[in-house]
Scaffold this active site. Structure first.
Site, mmCIF file in Angstrom:
data_model
loop_
_atom_site.group_PDB
_atom_site.id
_atom_site.type_symbol
_atom_site.label_atom_id
_atom_site.label_comp_id
_atom_site.label_asym_id
_atom_site.label_seq_id
_atom_site.Cartn_x
_atom_site.Cartn_y
_atom_site.Cartn_z
ATOM 1 N N ASP A 293 -7.582 5.527 -1.489
ATOM 2 C CA ASP A 293 -7.230 4.344 -0.710
ATOM 3 C C ASP A 293 -6.741 3.236 -1.644
ATOM 4 O O ASP A 293 -7.462 2.820 -2.549
ATOM 5 C CB ASP A 293 -8.464 3.876 0.061
ATOM 6 C CG ASP A 293 -8.158 2.815 1.088
ATOM 7 O OD1 ASP A 293 -7.044 2.245 1.060
ATOM 8 O OD2 ASP A 293 -9.029 2.536 1.930
ATOM 9 N N CYS B 133 0.816 -1.223 0.000
ATOM 10 C CA CYS B 133 0.000 0.000 0.000
ATOM 11 C C CYS B 133 0.846 1.269 0.000
ATOM 12 O O CYS B 133 0.511 2.239 -0.688
ATOM 13 C CB CYS B 133 -0.988 -0.004 1.159
ATOM 14 S SG CYS B 133 -0.285 -0.202 2.798
ATOM 15 N N HIS C 247 -6.221 0.148 -0.820
ATOM 16 C CA HIS C 247 -6.540 -1.164 -0.264
ATOM 17 C C HIS C 247 -7.734 -1.821 -0.947
ATOM 18 O O HIS C 247 -8.706 -2.232 -0.315
ATOM 19 C CB HIS C 247 -6.778 -1.051 1.236
ATOM 20 C CG HIS C 247 -5.595 -0.546 1.986
ATOM 21 N ND1 HIS C 247 -5.417 0.781 2.287
ATOM 22 C CD2 HIS C 247 -4.513 -1.193 2.471
ATOM 23 C CE1 HIS C 247 -4.284 0.937 2.941
ATOM 24 N NE2 HIS C 247 -3.712 -0.246 3.064
#
Length: 393
Positions: free
Chosen positions: A278, A74, A280
């Site tokens: 994000d 990430c 993820h």
């Protein structure tokens, strides 16, 4: 933890919370919006940022390594996003907008090519992970904001198409003299022999049709990355207003950082909430056709972006700025100087004309750092890694 490993197939975009109805302005990378009258413009701006997430089923890193970065990549993806924004500003301009199913300029695909999950793309997960091995980071190991910044700086040396001057300001100090010297230098590309051949260039970050020239220029576009620690375990409230003002600057590239268990790419704020992309979400790796057409929709966040309270931010971050011209840099310096006038706010970093005598680390200016240089720099910032937890696969 489950939210950090969503798959693209099961993701319900309707579940994302919309922007709050507030009179507070929304700031996105130096642009100010009203949620009441410019909501479509806000979402268009967000959707135009390159969104890099976990991917699966890409070619094995190093030939025998991982074929997915789910659970460990990430921060690498956040590094890609902040650097991609610099390339977008460099080649397309801050006001460029992506529109679904609308033909984009070649420069857009040239930028996107540079980040595809393949070993011959300049800023691919493969290149970042393998360059990190040379700096003491094993593949699959967590990168802090400073580490990924150092690796991207080394990779940028090979990107002669963009010809960026990348400076990482250490010790919370930005030295104007050093940056001017770096940006005015016309250095040959170190490692030019490692660049792809003509037959390869149409499918990576140095594509056919991209103008590469050795003609001297007065100023190489600057990517300025500033690793910071804004507290011990939590962000010091005295830095909050200064952090907000960084998103107001037209030169803003955003912030990479996050909170325990996850790294994010922060692109703005509204009220007391940070706005971020994000990484993820696990998506299938994009495969190129014979014509090198890139299905690009999965590289753009087409739902309202995520938000989190500023107080939730982990204190280890890296702030980014892009100055295409020397005038941009001079303007940025003036804006930073004005930040010292904010009542009750602490400056996040110091801006000085010349290097203070107590800072003797000249090596950070080198475009090609050796391993001992990076190891020394990373020892100073090792604490940044301790506050993050590695996601389990």
């Amino acid at each position: 933890m489950d939210a950090a490993t969503l798959t693209y197939d099961t993701l319900r975009f309707a579940e994302f919370e919309d922007f709050p109805e507030t009179s507070e302005p929304v700031w996105i990378l130096g642009r100010k919006y009203s949620i009441f009258t410019e909501k479509d413009e806000i979402l268009s701006d967000v959707a135009s940022r390159l969104w890099f997430t976990y991917r699966r089923n890409f070619p094995a890193i190093g030939g025998t390594g991982p074929t997915s970065d789910t659970g460990w990549g990430c921060m690498l993806r956040c590094g890609q996003m902040i650097f991609a924004q610099a390339l977008v500003c460099r080649h397309l301009g801050r006001d460029w907008r992506w529109t679904q199913r609308k033909r984009q300029p070649d420069s857009y695909f040239n930028v996107l090519n540079a980040f595809l999950d393949r070993k011959d793309s300049y800023y691919s997960i493969h290149q970042i992970a393998q360059m990190g091995v040379g700096e003491g980071k094993s593949i699959g190991q967590w990168y802090g904001p400073n580490t990924v910044a150092q690796v991207l700086k080394k990779l940028a040396v090979f990107d002669t198409w963009s010809s960026l001057a990348v400076h990482i300001a250490m010790d919370n100090t930005v030295v104007m003299e050093e940056i001017r010297r770096l940006c005015r230098a016309n250095l040959p590309c170190a490692g030019a022999a490692a660049l792809p051949t003509d037959s390869e260039r149409h499918c990576n970050g140095f594509p056919a049709g991209a103008e590469v020239t050795n003609r001297p220029s007065a100023w190489r576009p600057l990517v300025l990355l500033i690793p910071l620690r804004l507290g011990l375990t939590d962000i010091n409230e005295a830095y909050v207003e200064t952090l907000k003002h960084c998103f107001m600057m037209p030169q803003s590239l955003g912030v990479i950082g996050g909170k325990p268990n996850s790294a994010h790419y922060f692109i703005g704020y509204v009220g007391e909430e940070l706005i971020y992309l994000d990484p993820h979400t696990t998506q299938p790796a994009v495969e190129l056709t014979d014509s090198c057409f890139i299905p690009d929709e999965s590289f753009h966040c087409q739902h309202p972006p995520s938000r989190m309270g500023i107080g939730e931010l982990d204190p280890s971050i890296a702030v980014g700025f892009f100055c295409k011209t020397e005038e941009d840099f001079n303007d940025w310096c003036q804006q930073v100087k004005k930040l010292s006038q904010l009542g009750g706010a602490l400056p996040m970093f110091e801006l000085v004309e010349q290097q203070p005598s107590h800072l003797a680390c000249q090596d950070v200016l080198n475009l090609s750092l050796d391993s001992s240089d990076v190891e020394r720099l990373e020892r100073f910032f090792d604490s940044e890694d301790e506050d993050f937890e590695i996601l389990s696969l």
